[in-house]
Write a protein that holds these residues in place. Sequence first.
Motif, PDB file in Angstrom:
ATOM      1  N   PRO A 108       0.837  -1.197   0.000  1.00 35.58           N
ATOM      2  CA  PRO A 108       0.000   0.000   0.000  1.00 35.58           C
ATOM      3  C   PRO A 108       0.879   1.257   0.000  1.00 35.58           C
ATOM      4  O   PRO A 108       1.901   1.302   0.691  1.00 35.58           O
ATOM      5  CB  PRO A 108      -0.783  -0.097   1.305  1.00 35.58           C
ATOM      6  CG  PRO A 108      -0.621  -1.496   1.777  1.00 35.58           C
ATOM      7  CD  PRO A 108       0.627  -2.036   1.179  1.00 35.58           C
ATOM      8  N   PHE A 146       0.575   4.169   1.363  1.00 38.19           N
ATOM      9  CA  PHE A 146       0.808   4.892   2.610  1.00 38.19           C
ATOM     10  C   PHE A 146       1.886   4.204   3.434  1.00 38.19           C
ATOM     11  O   PHE A 146       2.663   4.848   4.121  1.00 38.19           O
ATOM     12  CB  PHE A 146      -0.489   5.038   3.412  1.00 38.19           C
ATOM     13  CG  PHE A 146      -1.157   3.730   3.746  1.00 38.19           C
ATOM     14  CD1 PHE A 146      -0.778   3.009   4.862  1.00 38.19           C
ATOM     15  CD2 PHE A 146      -2.179   3.237   2.949  1.00 38.19           C
ATOM     16  CE1 PHE A 146      -1.380   1.823   5.180  1.00 38.19           C
ATOM     17  CE2 PHE A 146      -2.790   2.039   3.252  1.00 38.19           C
ATOM     18  CZ  PHE A 146      -2.392   1.332   4.366  1.00 38.19           C
ATOM     19  N   PRO A 181      -6.314   9.121 -12.798  1.00 33.90           N
ATOM     20  CA  PRO A 181      -7.085   8.924 -11.569  1.00 33.90           C
ATOM     21  C   PRO A 181      -6.310   8.153 -10.510  1.00 33.90           C
ATOM     22  O   PRO A 181      -6.391   8.447  -9.326  1.00 33.90           O
ATOM     23  CB  PRO A 181      -8.304   8.116 -12.018  1.00 33.90           C
ATOM     24  CG  PRO A 181      -8.373   8.255 -13.466  1.00 33.90           C
ATOM     25  CD  PRO A 181      -7.033   8.634 -13.970  1.00 33.90           C
ATOM     26  N   PHE A 216      -3.978  10.504  -8.832  1.00 33.46           N
ATOM     27  CA  PHE A 216      -4.710  11.361  -7.903  1.00 33.46           C
ATOM     28  C   PHE A 216      -5.099  10.595  -6.641  1.00 33.46           C
ATOM     29  O   PHE A 216      -5.023  11.110  -5.528  1.00 33.46           O
ATOM     30  CB  PHE A 216      -5.953  11.940  -8.570  1.00 33.46           C
ATOM     31  CG  PHE A 216      -5.656  13.117  -9.435  1.00 33.46           C
ATOM     32  CD1 PHE A 216      -5.060  14.251  -8.898  1.00 33.46           C
ATOM     33  CD2 PHE A 216      -5.955  13.100 -10.773  1.00 33.46           C
ATOM     34  CE1 PHE A 216      -4.769  15.340  -9.703  1.00 33.46           C
ATOM     35  CE2 PHE A 216      -5.663  14.192 -11.583  1.00 33.46           C
ATOM     36  CZ  PHE A 216      -5.065  15.308 -11.051  1.00 33.46           C
ATOM     37  N   SER A 217      -5.512   9.342  -6.845  1.00 25.31           N
ATOM     38  CA  SER A 217      -5.856   8.505  -5.702  1.00 25.31           C
ATOM     39  C   SER A 217      -4.662   8.339  -4.784  1.00 25.31           C
ATOM     40  O   SER A 217      -4.735   8.576  -3.580  1.00 25.31           O
ATOM     41  CB  SER A 217      -6.277   7.111  -6.180  1.00 25.31           C
ATOM     42  OG  SER A 217      -7.611   7.123  -6.565  1.00 25.31           O
ATOM     43  N   ALA A 237      -3.748  11.496  -3.040  1.00 17.12           N
ATOM     44  CA  ALA A 237      -4.649  11.898  -1.964  1.00 17.12           C
ATOM     45  C   ALA A 237      -4.227  11.268  -0.647  1.00 17.12           C
ATOM     46  O   ALA A 237      -4.119  11.938   0.381  1.00 17.12           O
ATOM     47  CB  ALA A 237      -6.080  11.502  -2.310  1.00 17.12           C
ATOM     48  N   ILE A 238      -3.957   9.968  -0.694  1.00 16.94           N
ATOM     49  CA  ILE A 238      -3.668   9.265   0.560  1.00 16.94           C
ATOM     50  C   ILE A 238      -2.228   9.497   1.001  1.00 16.94           C
ATOM     51  O   ILE A 238      -1.942   9.673   2.187  1.00 16.94           O
ATOM     52  CB  ILE A 238      -4.009   7.762   0.410  1.00 16.94           C
ATOM     53  CG1 ILE A 238      -3.950   7.074   1.760  1.00 16.94           C
ATOM     54  CG2 ILE A 238      -3.129   7.068  -0.553  1.00 16.94           C
ATOM     55  CD1 ILE A 238      -4.698   5.781   1.729  1.00 16.94           C
ATOM     56  N   ILE A 264      -1.635  12.793   2.799  1.00 18.30           N
ATOM     57  CA  ILE A 264      -2.041  12.830   4.199  1.00 18.30           C
ATOM     58  C   ILE A 264      -0.907  12.322   5.083  1.00 18.30           C
ATOM     59  O   ILE A 264      -0.556  12.939   6.088  1.00 18.30           O
ATOM     60  CB  ILE A 264      -3.323  11.990   4.395  1.00 18.30           C
ATOM     61  CG1 ILE A 264      -4.458  12.642   3.600  1.00 18.30           C
ATOM     62  CG2 ILE A 264      -3.680  11.871   5.865  1.00 18.30           C
ATOM     63  CD1 ILE A 264      -5.641  11.752   3.369  1.00 18.30           C
ATOM     64  N   VAL A 265      -0.323  11.202   4.674  1.00 15.97           N
ATOM     65  CA  VAL A 265       0.766  10.632   5.466  1.00 15.97           C
ATOM     66  C   VAL A 265       1.983  11.552   5.454  1.00 15.97           C
ATOM     67  O   VAL A 265       2.623  11.781   6.466  1.00 15.97           O
ATOM     68  CB  VAL A 265       1.153   9.237   4.931  1.00 15.97           C
ATOM     69  CG1 VAL A 265       2.341   8.695   5.688  1.00 15.97           C
ATOM     70  CG2 VAL A 265      -0.021   8.290   5.049  1.00 15.97           C
ATOM     71  N   TYR A 315      -8.536  17.315   1.715  1.00 21.23           N
ATOM     72  CA  TYR A 315      -9.769  16.681   1.276  1.00 21.23           C
ATOM     73  C   TYR A 315     -10.332  15.740   2.343  1.00 21.23           C
ATOM     74  O   TYR A 315     -11.539  15.689   2.565  1.00 21.23           O
ATOM     75  CB  TYR A 315      -9.511  15.927  -0.026  1.00 21.23           C
ATOM     76  CG  TYR A 315     -10.673  15.107  -0.534  1.00 21.23           C
ATOM     77  CD1 TYR A 315     -11.841  15.726  -0.969  1.00 21.23           C
ATOM     78  CD2 TYR A 315     -10.598  13.727  -0.582  1.00 21.23           C
ATOM     79  CE1 TYR A 315     -12.898  14.984  -1.436  1.00 21.23           C
ATOM     80  CE2 TYR A 315     -11.652  12.975  -1.052  1.00 21.23           C
ATOM     81  CZ  TYR A 315     -12.803  13.608  -1.481  1.00 21.23           C
ATOM     82  OH  TYR A 315     -13.844  12.857  -1.936  1.00 21.23           O
ATOM     83  N   LEU A 316      -9.423  15.025   3.032  1.00 19.79           N
ATOM     84  CA  LEU A 316      -9.871  14.086   4.065  1.00 19.79           C
ATOM     85  C   LEU A 316     -10.706  14.796   5.128  1.00 19.79           C
ATOM     86  O   LEU A 316     -11.823  14.382   5.437  1.00 19.79           O
ATOM     87  CB  LEU A 316      -8.670  13.390   4.701  1.00 19.79           C
ATOM     88  CG  LEU A 316      -8.990  12.462   5.881  1.00 19.79           C
ATOM     89  CD1 LEU A 316      -9.804  11.267   5.423  1.00 19.79           C
ATOM     90  CD2 LEU A 316      -7.721  11.978   6.554  1.00 19.79           C
ATOM     91  N   VAL A 353     -14.126  15.899   3.705  1.00 21.24           N
ATOM     92  CA  VAL A 353     -15.227  14.923   3.658  1.00 21.24           C
ATOM     93  C   VAL A 353     -15.676  14.546   5.062  1.00 21.24           C
ATOM     94  O   VAL A 353     -16.853  14.296   5.291  1.00 21.24           O
ATOM     95  CB  VAL A 353     -14.901  13.639   2.859  1.00 21.24           C
ATOM     96  CG1 VAL A 353     -14.730  13.947   1.399  1.00 21.24           C
ATOM     97  CG2 VAL A 353     -13.702  12.908   3.397  1.00 21.24           C
ATOM     98  N   LEU A 357     -13.442  17.475  -5.965  1.00 18.91           N
ATOM     99  CA  LEU A 357     -13.839  16.444  -6.923  1.00 18.91           C
ATOM    100  C   LEU A 357     -13.956  17.029  -8.327  1.00 18.91           C
ATOM    101  O   LEU A 357     -13.525  16.433  -9.316  1.00 18.91           O
ATOM    102  CB  LEU A 357     -15.163  15.807  -6.504  1.00 18.91           C
ATOM    103  CG  LEU A 357     -15.091  14.777  -5.377  1.00 18.91           C
ATOM    104  CD1 LEU A 357     -16.471  14.254  -5.058  1.00 18.91           C
ATOM    105  CD2 LEU A 357     -14.173  13.623  -5.767  1.00 18.91           C
ATOM    106  N   ILE A 406     -10.471  17.905  -9.798  1.00 21.78           N
ATOM    107  CA  ILE A 406      -9.763  16.695 -10.202  1.00 21.78           C
ATOM    108  C   ILE A 406     -10.340  16.147 -11.496  1.00 21.78           C
ATOM    109  O   ILE A 406      -9.617  15.756 -12.409  1.00 21.78           O
ATOM    110  CB  ILE A 406      -9.847  15.647  -9.069  1.00 21.78           C
ATOM    111  CG1 ILE A 406      -8.748  15.926  -8.063  1.00 21.78           C
ATOM    112  CG2 ILE A 406      -9.685  14.256  -9.617  1.00 21.78           C
ATOM    113  CD1 ILE A 406      -8.482  14.780  -7.162  1.00 21.78           C
TER     114      ILE A 406
END
Lengths: 376, 327, 330
Positions: free
Chosen positions: B149, B151, B261, B264-265, B268-269, B272-273, B283-284, B287, B299, B302
């Motif tokens: 993964p 992250f 995409p 971008f995915s 995004a994650i 954060i890390v 974004y986290l 939402v 959204l 993007i």
Amino acid sequence: MFNKTIKKIASEEAQSVPQGVSQWRLIKRKFLKNRLAKSGLVIIAILYTGAIFAEFLSPYHMDTIHDQFVQAPPQRVRWVDNDKKIHLRPFVYGYKKERDLNTFRVYYEEDRDIIFPIKLFVRGDSYKYWGLFETDLHLFGVEKPGTWFLFGTDATGKDLFSRILYGSRVSLTVGLIGVFLSIIFGTLMGITSGYFGGLVDNIIQRVIEVLMSFPQIPLWMALAAAIPPQWDPIFVYLGITLVLSLLGWGGLARQLRGKVLAMRKQEFVLAAKACGVSTPSIIVRHLVPNSLSHIIVIGTLAIPQMILGETALSFLGLGIKAPMTSWGVLLSQAQYVRILLHAPWLVIPVFWVVATVLAFNFVGDGLRDAADPYSI
Amino acid sequence: MIRYIFKRILNAIPLLFFVSIFGFILINLPPGDFLTTYLVQLSDRGTTVDQATIETLKARYGLDRPMYQQYFMWIGNFLKGDMGESFGLNRPVNDIVRDFLPATLLVTISTLFFTWLMAIPIGIYSATHQHSWKDNLFTVIGFLGLAVPNFLFALVLLVGGFTIFGNAPIGLFSPEFVDAPFSIAKLIDLLKHLWVPVLVIGTSGTASLIRIMRGNLLDVLEQQFIQTARSKGLSERIVIYKHAVRNALHPLVMQLGMQLPEIFSGAAITSIVLNLPTLGSIYLTAVQEQDMYLAGSFLMIITVLLVVGNLIADILLAVLDPRVLYD
Amino acid sequence: MNNDNILLTCSGLRTYFYTDDGVVKAVDDVNFTIERGKTLGIVGESGCGKSVTSHSIMQLVPKPHGKISGGEIIYRGHDGEEVNIADLDPFGPKMRQIRGNEIAMIFQEPMTSLNPVYSIGDQIIESIRLHQKLNKKDAKARAIEMLKLVGIPAAELRVNEYPHQLSGGMRQRVMIAMALSCNPKLLIADEPTTALDVTIEAQILELMVDLQKKLGMSIMIITHDLGVVGELADDVAVMYAGKVVENAAVVDLFDRPLHPYTQGLLNSRPVIGNKKRLFSIPGNVPHLAHLPKGCPFAARCANAKDICLSEEPAVVDAGQGHSVRCWLHA
């Protein structure tokens, strides 16, 4: 070209030998020849066995708190003790706690005087196996008051190994159920779209296009955030599964549509039509079986995607909620470098994630190669 | 060519329209609305809000109107360049986007270049040295890249950075450079930080691109025109690079639409890390707090970027392969 | 036969494929000669090794499985200098100098033999500029000239078109133009008309005869169609299971086919007006990795003797340059 010549010769032979052997037998035969795919299957079997017998296989209950051992490192399994004596039974040393006076951090050190032998079929935390019968039998462990934390404990003093096994129930089923749902949905949509064409096809294709033009994880995040946090954990779990499958069906539907479009013009469908077979019957009897191998391959390859998705969502705190746990939830404890430096064992669950994802990918690849049994 | 581009743009408009509707529904999906969340937050801070203020707020954001009117209000303002107000951050979304978009684009585009620059040569090497130990090594790395993964990979790099260099390469700049004006030193500092997210986000994409490139090239190398090229007496280099690779790139460019995409995915994650100043990292919270204008704008932005990316891919495809224009 | 007239001699050629199923002897002890300005036809069913033979001459046998394992391919270039192609490095400069320049090749599938992403002009020019010292402009003029020669209308415009804009027959003409653009001494045509309509096939064959008259190159044509051979070839080699089973001048072969396989091939051609059931050779071509002992055709041969099943026949000279590999004529 020469390759092709050889292939042609070889495939003519291949076709002449297994006459009467069904397509599935051929797939199986070819699949079992693939060593990587076979080992993937074995790994998957082991992982699911772990999930099914989690209570029995784990030395502790997932919620048992060892408040004397918070963030304790893994206890090494040993055969040889301090006096170089070889034990017939593996054992672990007990822990003694020390506090660093500068940082006030607690450290655990092996106490070489205390030996806890690891035994099979020990009595420990009691559990109700699958809600059927109550027992306290565990496959292995050490007798109380000894402790054995194979992978250490987390910040609340829960045994990580036990939690990984319990967590695999969620992590391994989310992908399975999610893929199952998205296969049903994707098959329905793909075949309908391909078979009817026209306006229906157009609408379905636009919907898929819209769904696929969003990046997956942000969309998952938005959807997962829409699950009310006050819901029962089991509903949150189902909700997450639904969210994962909601985005997964598009690709499958698209590929199936292509297959059906090609099949629709083939003689066997035309023949069925000419015989007056009804449309639903053509779909169920002819189109679905002919696409089945394709569906299975795509499904297998989608499972690891969903497992990674659940892991990511839970890692961010948008996924599975306590008291349920999953690999992602366990990993979310390792979110900060600070914690990771002191308790590196908290990343151990990721090996389960990687093993699962690899295993499913190997199996999926093997299936894909095998699904076309007449190709060499 | 111009007609082709025009047609593509025309095709994108209905897509964007549906995406905006879908995005809007999505953002409004959670029970309750942002105002409720906002009011709860206010009262948490000890501020009491009287009924009149609530009504004004409701009227201002059109919450008293039916859903479809709210949508048109939102999209209308969006088209006029007003993305609304973020409740969580108490700032206009426009300002936030202005602050965060450059880093987002920087990370995304760098990652894209990274994946292509890595994947194409490695893919070519793997295909032309099929089953060699290096080819097998790349396959193994590729599989691992897909399985680990994002992250976690980021975390490992952070911990590695911390133990080796004594500080973790978090963010895009060292603290002393964050607000500094542009300089060569700042650029170098940026590059020192940028490689981490690029590597983290790019690995899985690179892995799948290598596999695609390798597979394509192997397919192309089996084709007749490669034999033709060889039969002319061309050297193997020219046969591979001029004749085979250009044909193998076609599906890769088509993949661009799928790849953006994914980036971008991943971004995004990972943001954060790694605590990057990108839209993904805010974004986290957006939402979670039902900060609808912020999340919705994210959204939409993007998706617009994706549509633009696809357009570029389409144009590239037409340049690479004359058959595209012919159809 | 005057030695100076011989352009290429293939003797004892063996091309094997080392596959998981075992060694596939695609070409096994093949002998023939090609004379200057003449046409050799190679006939046989698919999988008999005729294509592999032609690719061996070009040193284009696919690596890593395929390899020329023995024999010689002696080529006599302009100045009579002899080169053994079988000894050359397939990727070396010497072989590349021969490919396209001395020996050119056209293939079975005109739809896929041209690179779809380059214009046909670019592809012809590439070949010309590789072997001849011409600038871009002259090379383009030469390309247009070649396209005109192979009968492509409006060649000045067509030169900028892409393969997908042309029909199959047109593409094969382009392939021929490209192959002949450097004045090769030998043109290898690997089933050039198999994928084409019958009317187009006739046009292409006519074009090849015509071009041979004009340019004087030798042609080696590979086909499964005896009709094509009859129309085009001066000499014929019939191949079966990797071996040349019969070798003769074309008229001689049609007059007195000696090998039972050749006889079978001739009998299985449809004759107009004859409504009797078409003759077909019973059985299948044996797998090249698992050839039976003895003559590979024995199992399908009506006249097979005991020795046919146990020992491989040797080549028998039947006079007038006619040779056959069969126990019935030993």
